[in-house]
Scaffold this motif. Structure first.
Motif, short mmCIF file in Angstrom:
data_model
loop_
_atom_site.label_atom_id
_atom_site.label_comp_id
_atom_site.label_asym_id
_atom_site.label_seq_id
_atom_site.Cartn_x
_atom_site.Cartn_y
_atom_site.Cartn_z
N ALA A 448 0.84 -1.21 0.00
CA ALA A 448 0.00 0.00 0.00
C ALA A 448 0.87 1.26 0.00
CB ALA A 448 -0.93 -0.01 1.21
N ASP A 449 1.91 1.25 0.81
CA ASP A 449 2.79 2.42 0.87
C ASP A 449 3.58 2.60 -0.42
OD1 ASP A 449 1.89 2.91 3.35
OD2 ASP A 449 3.71 2.25 4.42
N ARG A 450 3.97 1.47 -0.99
CA ARG A 450 4.76 1.57 -2.22
C ARG A 450 3.93 2.21 -3.34
NH1 ARG A 450 7.01 -3.30 -1.64
NH2 ARG A 450 6.08 -4.35 -3.43
N ILE A 451 2.69 1.78 -3.42
CA ILE A 451 1.82 2.37 -4.45
C ILE A 451 1.71 3.89 -4.23
CG2 ILE A 451 -0.56 2.49 -5.31
CD1 ILE A 451 -0.80 -0.53 -4.76
N ARG A 452 1.52 4.28 -2.94
CA ARG A 452 1.40 5.72 -2.64
C ARG A 452 2.67 6.48 -3.04
NH1 ARG A 452 1.68 6.48 3.31
NH2 ARG A 452 3.85 6.27 2.72
N ASP A 453 3.84 5.89 -2.68
CA ASP A 453 5.10 6.60 -2.94
C ASP A 453 5.44 6.66 -4.43
OD1 ASP A 453 5.29 6.93 -0.26
OD2 ASP A 453 6.71 5.28 0.06
N ARG A 454 5.16 5.56 -5.10
CA ARG A 454 5.48 5.55 -6.53
C ARG A 454 4.60 6.55 -7.28
NH1 ARG A 454 8.42 0.85 -8.03
NH2 ARG A 454 8.33 1.59 -10.16
N LEU A 455 3.34 6.63 -6.86
CA LEU A 455 2.45 7.59 -7.50
C LEU A 455 2.91 9.02 -7.22
CD1 LEU A 455 -1.09 6.02 -7.06
CD2 LEU A 455 0.14 6.41 -9.20
N LEU A 456 3.39 9.24 -6.02
CA LEU A 456 3.88 10.59 -5.70
C LEU A 456 5.06 10.96 -6.61
CD1 LEU A 456 3.55 13.05 -3.88
CD2 LEU A 456 5.14 12.00 -2.26
N ALA A 457 5.92 9.96 -6.83
CA ALA A 457 7.06 10.21 -7.72
C ALA A 457 6.59 10.53 -9.13
CB ALA A 457 7.98 9.00 -7.73
N LEU A 458 5.42 10.02 -9.49
CA LEU A 458 4.88 10.29 -10.83
C LEU A 458 4.04 11.57 -10.86
CD1 LEU A 458 3.83 6.65 -11.74
CD2 LEU A 458 5.63 7.98 -12.84
N GLY A 459 3.92 12.22 -9.71
CA GLY A 459 3.20 13.50 -9.69
C GLY A 459 1.74 13.38 -9.28
N VAL A 460 1.40 12.31 -8.53
CA VAL A 460 0.02 12.16 -8.06
C VAL A 460 0.04 11.88 -6.56
CG1 VAL A 460 -2.08 10.76 -8.22
CG2 VAL A 460 -0.75 11.26 -10.29
N ARG A 461 -0.69 12.69 -5.81
CA ARG A 461 -0.70 12.51 -4.36
C ARG A 461 -2.01 11.84 -3.94
NH1 ARG A 461 2.10 15.76 -1.46
NH2 ARG A 461 1.72 17.51 -2.86
N LEU A 462 -1.91 10.76 -3.14
CA LEU A 462 -3.10 10.10 -2.61
C LEU A 462 -3.42 10.71 -1.25
CD1 LEU A 462 -2.54 6.32 -3.48
CD2 LEU A 462 -3.58 8.14 -4.84
N ILE A 463 -4.72 10.94 -1.03
CA ILE A 463 -5.12 11.54 0.25
C ILE A 463 -6.14 10.59 0.91
CG2 ILE A 463 -6.14 13.57 1.35
CD1 ILE A 463 -5.47 14.84 -1.60
N ASP A 464 -5.72 10.01 2.03
CA ASP A 464 -6.61 9.09 2.74
C ASP A 464 -7.60 9.89 3.57
OD1 ASP A 464 -5.45 6.75 1.75
OD2 ASP A 464 -3.81 6.90 3.20
N GLN A 465 -8.90 9.62 3.35
CA GLN A 465 -9.94 10.36 4.08
C GLN A 465 -10.26 9.64 5.39
OE1 GLN A 465 -11.17 13.19 2.62
NE2 GLN A 465 -9.92 12.86 0.78
N LYS A 466 -10.93 10.41 6.26
CA LYS A 466 -11.28 9.83 7.57
C LYS A 466 -12.21 8.63 7.42
CE LYS A 466 -10.48 13.51 10.86
NZ LYS A 466 -10.76 14.90 10.38
N ASP A 467 -13.09 8.69 6.41
CA ASP A 467 -14.06 7.60 6.24
C ASP A 467 -13.44 6.35 5.60
OD1 ASP A 467 -13.65 8.29 3.65
OD2 ASP A 467 -15.71 8.88 3.22
N GLY A 468 -12.11 6.35 5.41
CA GLY A 468 -11.45 5.15 4.89
C GLY A 468 -11.31 5.15 3.37
N THR A 469 -11.99 6.09 2.70
CA THR A 469 -11.81 6.16 1.24
C THR A 469 -10.56 6.99 0.92
OG1 THR A 469 -13.14 8.15 1.07
CG2 THR A 469 -14.30 6.03 0.78
N THR A 470 -10.14 6.90 -0.32
CA THR A 470 -8.94 7.63 -0.74
C THR A 470 -9.25 8.46 -1.98
OG1 THR A 470 -7.52 5.89 0.10
CG2 THR A 470 -6.55 7.38 -1.51
#
Ligand code: AMP
Ligand code: ZN
Length: 481
Positions: A448-470
């Motif tokens: 899960a973290d790798r997907i988040r970090d790799r996407l960030l490197a590609l210029g996309v930031r994931l934001i985890d919401q309080k309700d569990g969605t992203t």
């Protein structure tokens, strides 16, 4: 060591100029009676890059390109429009500069025109007559091919081929079919100059022999043009120049392959042309350049709109990636300096290696791209372990500098911001977000973290919401570490 493919010896040779530190180079330029098509542009753009690379290697380059501004085709067009041949030539010379400027072709050191050099041509022809290598028939002068035993050494064509060859005039006043015109007696209504043989005008081939000699001297380092010029034009230039001086004319002969439309050479006479002006307006100069440079200059290259569009996308992605990697420098530890130097060395070494092997722009680009890919991967891996992007900065600066000064490619600014992700990219992102959600339910936090970090490197930031969605947002390059 720079190695160039010499069309004369048909071998790759170490390039050693006649005079240390200086290179003399002559390229046969266009006949100015119409707009340049992208086949002409390929040839002109490539020789400009050859010159840029020679300069990059530290040579001072005398780079000469002529204009053929008197010719049957110019005269015909002038007659059709009811204007002078001069008016046609100057109109299309101006258009040439406008189009080549737009394409990013640098100006040559000299641009001699045929009409400026008629006196030199007359003297050259007189010399050939004195040597018994030419003869006069009713105000025309012909070169006597039988008097020059080396004839055919460039093209490998036998003298007899001249009878059927392209651009060889049929004329029953010649002694031998292979002989070619040095001087043409004036016809009514055509531009003419005075000469010892009466009013007339020079033949096409003698122009280049005389202009090379006047501007660069008897022996030059590189003579270049499209491969259609090898025969008869360049073969005839050799006969005229070496016939007169007895010295080698050009030490290295180089020829570009054709730009094809479908599988046929793009040419005005076939009517299958796309003007440089149109293509640059439709797709941009940079994508056209990038498209052309992805093929070795000696190979033929098929033009399609799709290929230029693909080049535009490839270039935009490349710029984006570099922009994302161009983050803030975070520090300058000895360890980082060492890593930075290693990346920098890789840029230079691979680029020179490719260009030194016969100016292989395709290999040079492939190298720079592979390196960009490696940096991106190292960044994605590094961002997980908290490493900074400082180590890439010198290499990126160098890469951009080489692309710009040698290849004329601008890799500095992203063509479009990441914020304009299109519908398809959004769908892919949603898919990745849901895969990451699955990874989380399986308690696979590493993935899960790798997907988040790799996407960030590609210029996309994931934001985890309080309700569990992203949700996700495009991260501008500046927002990246
Ligand atoms: P021209 O005006 O036809 O003498 O052409 C000017 C320059 O463009 C010459 O060096 C030609 O060899 C070159 N050239 C013409 N057509 C093509 C083509 N389809 N592909 C590549 N080079 C070309
Ligand atoms: Zn020429």
């Amino acid at each position: 060591m720079l190695r160039l493919y010499n069309s004369l010896t048909k071998r790759l040779e170490d390039f050693i100029p006649l005079h240390a530190g200086r290179v003399s180079m002559y390229v046969c330029g266009p006949t100015v009676y119409g707009l340049l098509h992208i086949g002409n542009a390929r040839t002109i753009m490539f020789w400009d890059i050859a010159r840029r690379y020679l300069e990059h290697c530290g040579y001072q380059v005398d780079y000469v390109q002529n204009f053929t501004d008197i010719d049957d085709k110019i005269i015909k067009k002038a007659q059709a429009e009811g204007v002078t041949a001069e008016a046609i030539a100057s109109r299309y010379t101006e258009a040439y500069f406008a189009d080549m400027d737009a394409l990013g072709v640098r100006r040559a050191t000299h641009y001699p025109c045929a009409t400026d050099s008629v006196g030199d041509m007359i003297r050259h022809i007189e010399g050939l007559l004195e040597k018994g290598l030419a003869y006069v028939v009713d105000g025309d002068v012909y070169f006597r091919v039988a008097g020059f035993p080396d004839y055919g050494k460039l093209s490998g064509r036998a003298v007899e081929d001249n009878e059927a060859g392209a651009r060889v005039e049929v004329d029953d006043r010649k002694r031998e079919p292979a002989d070619f015109a040095l001087w043409k007696a004036a016809k009514p209504g055509e531009p003419a100059w005075g000469s010892p043989w009466g009013q007339g005008r020079p033949g096409w081939h003698i122009e280049c022999s005389a202009m090379v000699r006047r501007v660069l001297g008897d022996t030059i380092d590189i003579h270049a043009g499209g491969k259609d010029l090898k025969f008869p034009h360049h073969e005839n230039e050799i006969a005229q120049s070496e016939g007169l001086t007895g010295l080698p004319f050009a030490r290295t002969w180089m020829h570009t392959g054709f730009l094809n439309m479908g599988t046929e050479k793009m040419s005005k006479s076939l009517g299958n042309i796309r003007t440089t002006r149109d293509v640059v307006a439709a797709f941009g100069a940079q994508p056209l350049r990038y498209f052309m440079l992805q093929t070795l200059y000696r190979s033929d290259l098929d033009f399609t709109e799709e290929a230029v569009k693909a080049a535009a996308t490839g270039l935009a992605n490349w710029r984006d990636t570099l922009a994302r990697l161009s983050g803030q420098a975070h520090g300058d530890s000895p360890d980082e300096r060492e890593q930075a130097n290693a990346w920098l060395t890789r840029v230079d070494q691979g680029f020179s290696q490719a260009m030194n092997q016969d100016l292989n722009t395709a290999a040079a680009l492939a190298h720079l791209q592979a390196l960009t890919h490696d940096m991106r991967r190292a960044f994605a891996d590094g961002s997980a372990s908290g490493q900074s992007s400082a180590v890439f900065q010198p290499a990126i600066a160098r890469l951009r500098d080489l692309a710009s000064t040698v290849l004329g490619l601008d890799l500095s600014a992203p063509e479009r911001a990441v914020a304009t992700l299109d519908g398809q990219a959004s769908a892919f992102l949603d898919l990745l977000v849901s895969l990451r959600a699955e990874a989380k339910t399986e308690r696979n936090w590493g993935l899960a973290d790798r997907i988040r970090d790799r996407l960030l490197a590609l210029g996309v930031r994931l934001i985890d919401q309080k309700d569990g969605t992203t949700t996700w947002e495009a991260a501008t390059p500046a927002a990246l570490p």
